[in-house]
Every structure is written in structure tokens, then in C-alpha cells.
Design an enzyme around this catalytic site. Structure first.
Site, short mmCIF file in Angstrom:
data_model
loop_
_atom_site.label_atom_id
_atom_site.label_comp_id
_atom_site.label_asym_id
_atom_site.label_seq_id
_atom_site.Cartn_x
_atom_site.Cartn_y
_atom_site.Cartn_z
N TRP A 17 17.27 30.71 83.92
CA TRP A 17 17.93 31.12 82.68
C TRP A 17 17.07 30.81 81.47
O TRP A 17 16.97 31.62 80.54
CB TRP A 17 19.33 30.50 82.58
CG TRP A 17 20.14 30.86 83.79
CD1 TRP A 17 20.56 30.02 84.79
CD2 TRP A 17 20.56 32.18 84.19
NE1 TRP A 17 21.22 30.74 85.76
CE2 TRP A 17 21.24 32.05 85.42
CE3 TRP A 17 20.43 33.44 83.62
CZ2 TRP A 17 21.79 33.16 86.10
CZ3 TRP A 17 20.97 34.54 84.28
CH2 TRP A 17 21.64 34.40 85.50
N ASP B 21 22.07 26.43 75.74
CA ASP B 21 22.82 27.27 76.68
C ASP B 21 23.59 26.33 77.60
O ASP B 21 23.02 25.71 78.49
CB ASP B 21 21.86 28.15 77.49
CG ASP B 21 22.59 28.98 78.54
OD1 ASP B 21 23.83 28.86 78.67
OD2 ASP B 21 21.90 29.75 79.25
N LYS C 275 32.17 29.93 84.25
CA LYS C 275 31.98 28.76 85.11
C LYS C 275 33.09 27.74 84.86
O LYS C 275 33.85 27.43 85.78
CB LYS C 275 30.61 28.13 84.87
CG LYS C 275 29.46 28.86 85.56
CD LYS C 275 28.78 29.85 84.67
CE LYS C 275 27.41 30.27 85.13
NZ LYS C 275 27.31 30.96 86.40
#
Lengths: 361, 361
Positions: A103, A172, A196
Site C-alpha cells: 500500500w 494510512d 477493516k
């Protein structure tokens, strides 16, 4: 619910059962409106109550002061990879990026596509991203430092945030948001895809400090500007109402059922300790992340060979445990144990792993 | 459901009751997965079946050939205002825009923010957007012609599409998508925020022809490129799974319960005729859109004065009819009668309007 499984998916992932039950029970008639939450106008009192309650609860849970704005965007964290450099590097300044996996790598790529002069100041690529870099030197003139606090695929997590001096961090936090308390003192912005820890796919929460908002130029497309969302309480256009409603219920569950982020953290540590201790004591299973860098959310591990891993995942499903396959880019196994996954699920998993080792080891 | 109201909201709007019931009934255990649709991985067989079925049904309903790709994006139609010029005007070419109200105006603004050399070739702004321009001259060298097929706020709609010659049309169909058959022969792209006719807020369907896809440059951010979505079946990152699932169920309802778009069109015309004929015969209510330009989806009308309009909306709510207030930017009243609003709701509305006129007129 007898027919539900233990859900170890990496995302979309398990949601608290009381939240799902409340959604189901009110699905044809939300709050006495005579409409489904999916049918209610976003310009109504009903939805105003939803979004404002979600914001207030988030502020209380994270102990945020009025410098911070809470926004709901679409496009997931991937859209943030594009928006952060577009909004904060319009004056030619640079930003520092820490690369800890898939990511972070994508965030770096999206800044470079826009020809922004960013610098990668640390990376754990040399060891296949199995650790979190420490003792990083940052550039004092950077507009921000970008990092991924938890790496879903590699199973690593920052134990504590680095010291970036006066440079604000942009984090993030997609896969560990609201899983533990956060020291906001050096954070300029947090973003988190909901799927999540806090809701369904389709909404990304952004917490942004006023001084970063002040950097946003006015000559960028409206939907790519953080100012657009901050100025309209995230309702410049129709927001993803159902996803925001689910977040509201999850925040309520965190406050009222769990009792806040300290308690959530204790629960998450208990789950992760149980699983890592079991794996470390085993000669059969092997954790892939280095101690000191291990994720409390995504426990990645290997079995002696790939055939056994396949059998393990298949047998787990027969035993009502889903989502244990590792990410397709790395293989192996992964148990994601987000907020909504209970200690009972982890205990059942450890029992199953013990049994599986006995019959296959 | 005795406690549900007639929902005349402009969007988010009414959804078919059987769709809502199916979502509710499977909400804790989707398709035998032991998980909610909000908890299922987007990389699972369960979700593949959902998204592929939604695509196949859409293709059958619109009679699309293999030139067209069906994508699911986030950010609503407003994000498309930005993406269309970014993707299709990278080579310096111009595009023609038709301005028929608030949404077209925003589409034009977002192209201009990006300094794209677009031309407004027709506008009905001279008469407060109460009609659809006809006999438009288009530029033969335009990359595309952009138009809004139905104008939610002003209550107007293209009865038929203009003849753009060899230039492909890009149509914002947010508020009349899947309400009637569409002649695709000159359409390069359709986009539609779901929250009027096909689903909840939080997903935007895009139907794009291969030749437009071929124009997409490779130096734009991944999440802003149509190619990214076309190359990954809309799963470059986690898509808005719940919203796509709802669309799948609505498309199934359109195919199997309604019987296709011709039949949906007949139903929608019957509802709109009933309401417009009643209004036109009344000396009390007055339709705001010109005949020949009137929307079958959003019936906008005025009462003799604003005080009566306020009372009308309030009394309607007492009579279990919601969403009749006009858009805040124009005032007045509006009955949105999308696909999921039945003829029974419109009959009840006409009865109520008759009664209201008697007691207030």
C-alpha cells in the site's frame, strides 16, 4: 447465530454482530421514517443525525480537538494516494514517504504519476517488507511524512509512531484505525478505508487538521479537494449513506459496548498475544513478520509447505473458519483479527491449529 | 408493510420492496457464506457471482454488445464531471456540452477547472432551464457531446436523444437510467449515480464503449482512469460491495418481476401521465416544465403561493407521503416517481392533491 462462521477476512471483514442485527431489524423502516436507510434523503433530519453522531463519537473516541475535521469520502484509501499529494504539494514542496509494503508502494506511485517531488526516506523492501524501519531521518522542509501504520498483506505494524519533528504525519490507517488509542500530537491527517475495522466497503474516513486544509488549492476538481468535503459536512453531493450509517453504529458499539479505545486495544492485544505465542511455540507454524514489527490486526504465518497450507485453509472452512488464505501476492496464511473478531474466535482457531498440526505434522 | 410511507424522494429514493426484503432476510448470512454481504471478501466466489450477475443483467436489459464495458465507480456523478474531460480530452481536443440545469452546469464547471477547451453549444438557462433545447448544431471535431438526460431539479428530460452525427454522446443518466429503453447507437458512455433508479447512494455505474476507452492516457492517477476499472472488472481496489449487491437485486427485479425496460417504460409513462394530466386540468396546481420537455421521473409543480406549498408538504407527510418538497435551490413541490414508485402511490398522491385543493383552494 448458529449458522455464522468465524470470519478472519482481511477486508471486507467481520462486523460486530449487534451492529448487523440492528441494521437488519430497522432495514425496512429506519428510525420511524417509514423508509429504509437506503431510501432516506441525505438532506433529511434522519441522515443529519446519523452523520453528526458518527462524527461526534469519533471525536470522543480519539479525543480530538476542534482543529480536526472528520470527513467521509469515496474511492477507498487508493483515492487518498492520489488526493494527498494533489492537495498538499501544489506549491512545489516535497513530502517524505516511508515504504513498508504494497500500500505504501502504491501511495508513492500515485504521487510520482503526478510528478510530485517526493522522497522515499525509508523502506523495508530489502527484507521483503517483514519489518518496520526505525531511526529514520526526515527532511525538515517536507510538507508531510506519509506512512502506512499497519500493513495488511505483510502483517507488520508500527508499534509506535516515528518522531517527525515539526513535520505533520499523514497516515494510512485503513487496517488499524480505531483499534487502539492514537497520539494525535504530530498527525496532520489520518485516512482509513472502512472495510477493516469500522464498516462496509464504500467509504473512507478522513481526519484532517486545519493547517493542512489551509494548503488546499482552489484550482483542483471539486471532488478531489478536501476543502469541498470540509465545507459541506461531506455532503457536497450524495454521500454513501448506508456505509456512514454502519460506521455510526460501529462507533456506538466501540463507545458503549467495548468502552473506548484503551479497552479495545487491550482486547486486541490479548487476541494477538494468544495467536503469536501459540505460533512461536510451535515448530510447525512460522510467523513471517519480525518481532517488534508484528501486526496486532493481521497475523501472517506459513506452514511447512504450500500443499499443507492449502489443506489447512480448506479444513478451516469445514470447521467454520473463513478467510485464512494469505494475500494472493505473498501466499501463505493470514488470520485477520480486527476489532469485531472476538477472543472466542481466536481460541477456536488455536484449537483448530493445534489439532491440524497433530494430524498433519 | 403497514408502517412504510409512499416515498417521493428525489434521491436517495424508493427501492423495490422485494429487494429490501431480500437484503434484510439474508443480512446475517449471505448465500450460505455464514457472513453478511458487508463482511464477504470482494475476492471471493460469492462476490464474483454478485458483480458478474449485475453486469450480465444490465447488458441484457440494455441490449449491449461486447463493445461496451460495465464499471462500478465511487464518488457519484460529480466525480464523473471531473473524470470524463480528464480521460477523453488529454490530446487538446474540445468537447460540446449542453446545459440543461444544475448538474450540466457543474459538469461544465469541472471541465473548465481543468482548463479543457470545451464549448457550450446549447443552453436553456434563458428560461430558467424549464425546457430542453432542440435543433442544436454540434462541432464535428468534438471528442464527445455531453448532456444530462433527465434534470432532477428542474423536472425536464430529453424525450429523444439529439443527433450528434459521428460524435459520441456522453450522458449523465443518473436520474433516468434503466427507466426506459435506450438507443445506444450514438452513445459512447453513460454514467449514473445509483441512488435514484437502481440502488443506494455510494456507487456510480459507468457504461463505456471501447473506442472511448482507447482515448484514456496512461499518465493519470489510477483511481481517475476508466482503464483501471475496465482492466480489473472494477476491482483494482475494494469496490462498494453492498451497493453493487443492491444493484444486482434491482436488475433482477427489472428483468424477472417487471419484464424489461419496455415494460418499465410503460409503467413510468402511466404514472407520469396520471400526474401531469391531473395537474394540467387543475387551476390550483401548475407544472413548471414545458410540455415536450417534461420529466417522467421528477414532476415539478407549484401551488398558488409558498405558504400553501409548505402546508401541502406537511399535510402530505401526515398522510404518509414523503419527499414532496422541491429542491432547496428552486422551491415549490416535486414528486419523484422513479421505477420503484408504484402506480398505487401516484393514485394516492392524486387523491390527496384533490382533497388538499378542495380544503385549501
Amino acid at each position: 447465530m448458529q449458522d455464522r462462521i468465524h470470519n478472519f477476512n482481511a477486508g471486507p471483514a467481520a462486523l460486530p454482530l449487534p451492529v448487523l442485527e440492528e441494521i437488519r431489524d430497522s432495514f425496512l423502516n429506519f428510525a420511524g421514517s417509514g423508509m429504509s436507510i437506503t431510501e432516506v434523503s441525505h438532506r433529511s433530519k434522519w441522515f443529519d443525525d446519523v452523520i453528526n453522531d458518527a462524527i461526534e463519537r469519533t471525536k470522543r473516541l480519539l479525543k480530538l480537538d476542534d482543529q480536526y475535521h472528520i470527513l467521509f469520502l469515496q474511492g477507498g484509501a487508493s483515492m487518498q494516494f492520489c488526493m494527498a499529494p494533489l492537495n498538499f504539494l501544489s506549491d512545489g514542496r516535497s513530502a517524505d514517504y516511508i515504504n513498508t509494503g504494497t500500500w505504501s508502494t502504491k501511495a508513492i506511485k500515485e504521487a510520482k504519476i503526478q510528478k510530485k517531488p517526493i522522497k522515499v526516506v525509508a523502506s523495508s523492501e530489502d527484507k521483503n517488507f517483514c519489518y518496520i524501519p526505525k531511526n529514520i531521518s526526515f527532511n525538515k522542509d517536507a510538507a508531510y511524512v506519509h506512512l502506512t501504520s499497519n500493513n495488511t498483506i505483510k502483517g507488520t505494524q508500527f508499534e509506535s509512531l516515528p518522531d517527525t519533528g515539526t513535520v505533520p504525519m499523514i497516515i494510512d490507517m485503513s487496517s488499524d484505525f480505531m483499534s487502539r488509542p492514537v497520539d494525535m500530537s504530530k498527525i496532520g491527517m489520518i485516512y482509513a478505508g472502512a472495510q477493516k475495522n469500522i464498516g462496509p466497503a464504500g467509504v473512507c474516513m478522513v481526519i484532517i487538521r486545519q493547517d493542512l486544509l489551509d494548503l488546499v488549492p482552489d484550482n483542483i476538481p471539486s471532488m478531489l479537494s478536501y476543502a469541498t468535503f470540509a465545507n459541506t459536512n461531506s455532503m457536497y453531493n450524495t454521500p454513501p449513506c448506508f456505509a456512514i450509517y454502519t460506521i455510526q453504529l460501529v462507533m456506538k458499539w466501540l463507545e458503549e459496548t467495548i468502552g473506548g479505545l484503551e479497552k479495545m486495544d487491550a482486547r486486541n492485544r490479548e487476541k494477538a498475544d494468544l495467536l503469536y505465542n501459540f505460533i512461536d511455540a510451535s515448530g510447525f507454524y512460522r510467523a513471517t513478520a519480525e518481532p517488534g514489527s508484528r501486526s496486532l490486526m493481521n497475523v501472517t504465518f506459513r506452514l511447512p509447505d504450500e500443499t499443507l497450507e492449502k489443506t489447512f485453509v480448506a479444513k478451516a472452512i469445514e470447521n467454520k473458519m473463513g478467510g485464512l488464505k494469505g494475500h494472493r501476492s505473498v501466499g501463505g496464511c493470514r488470520a485477520s483479527i480486527y476489532n469485531a473478531t472476538g477472543i472466542d474466535a481466536v481460541k477456536d482457531l488455536v484449537s483448530f491449529m493445534t489439532q491440524f498440526e497433530k494430524t498433519s505434522g
